[in-house]
Design a protein around this motif. Structure first.
Motif, PDB file in Angstrom:
ATOM      1  N   THR A 156       0.827  -1.210   0.000  1.00 11.70           N
ATOM      2  CA  THR A 156       0.000   0.000   0.000  1.00 11.70           C
ATOM      3  C   THR A 156       0.862   1.261   0.000  1.00 11.70           C
ATOM      4  OG1 THR A 156      -1.798  -1.145   1.122  1.00 11.70           O
ATOM      5  CG2 THR A 156      -1.787   1.260   1.271  1.00 11.70           C
ATOM      6  N   HIS A 157       1.885   1.279   0.829  1.00 10.24           N
ATOM      7  CA  HIS A 157       2.755   2.451   0.902  1.00 10.24           C
ATOM      8  C   HIS A 157       3.498   2.666  -0.418  1.00 10.24           C
ATOM      9  CE1 HIS A 157       6.507   4.660   1.895  1.00 10.24           C
ATOM     10  NE2 HIS A 157       5.618   5.476   2.401  1.00 10.24           N
ATOM     11  N   LEU A 160       1.216   4.157  -2.857  1.00  9.89           N
ATOM     12  CA  LEU A 160       0.963   5.555  -2.525  1.00  9.89           C
ATOM     13  C   LEU A 160       2.107   6.457  -2.975  1.00  9.89           C
ATOM     14  CD1 LEU A 160      -0.643   7.791  -1.035  1.00  9.89           C
ATOM     15  CD2 LEU A 160       0.676   7.166   1.011  1.00  9.89           C
TER      16      LEU A 160
END
Length: 186
Positions: A156-157, A160
């Motif tokens: 997820t990071h 992002l």
């Protein structure tokens, strides 16, 4: 937008989807399914698929663990780039392969998110390529016992922070596999 003159084609880059690399990977089967679909779509559109395979002291060249997973099969005319550093450009023929194909934009998939994926994405952007990460087609294993976040947070990071990456004349970006459009300019 690449800064590489005359390099208008795209390529699907499949990084380190090897038996030993993804044996315990987060969402392994879903990621391999997404990559398999992307490979089929790229081939149908006559977009090159470039495979990257890692070896080092823990992943011995020629061993069973070093082999590309059975769910994916490079075709005989598709390049397999052998590497021993996290950045797939370092000490390899990747740049030559991409130059021969007039590629200036990479669609990146594979493993491991927090190592070879990130390093190769940054290496591509630094060398003049546009580099798009497929958000649901990369994975990593759980390294939280060494202080890393859980794998879902790593993925997820990375999605992002890569979604807004850019450099003069070059773009990073993130896209879902269902939204990838393969178009060949010549």
């Amino acid at each position: 937008m690449t800064t590489l003159a005359g390099r208008h084609n795209i390529a699907l880059v499949v990084i380190d989807l090897q038996i030993g690399v993804v044996a315990n990977a987060h969402r392994r089967d879903e990621v391999l399914g997404a990559v398999s679909t992307l490979v089929d779509r790229a081939r149908s559109a006559q977009v090159p698929v470039v495979w990257v395979r890692h070896s080092d002291e823990d992943l011995e060249s020629g061993s069973n663990a070093w082999q590309i997973v059975s769910e994916l099969s490079p075709l005989p005319d598709e390049a397999i780039v052998e590497k021993s550093y996290r950045d797939a450009f370092e000490g390899t023929k990747l740049e030559d392969v991409l130059a021969d194909l007039n590629v200036g934009k990479l669609i990146v998939t594979g493993a491991q998110t927090d190592m070879c994926i990130r390093s190769t994405l940054h290496g591509a952007l630094a060398r003049g390529y546009d580099a798009t990460l497929v958000s649901d087609a990369h994975t990593t294993e759980d390294m939280s016992r060494w202080g890393a976040p859980p794998p879902s947070a790593v993925v997820t990071h990375t999605n992002l922070y890569w979604s807004s990456q850019r450099a003069p004349g070059r773009l990073g970006g993130v896209i879902q596999s269902k939204d990838v459009k393969f178009e060949r300019s010549n």
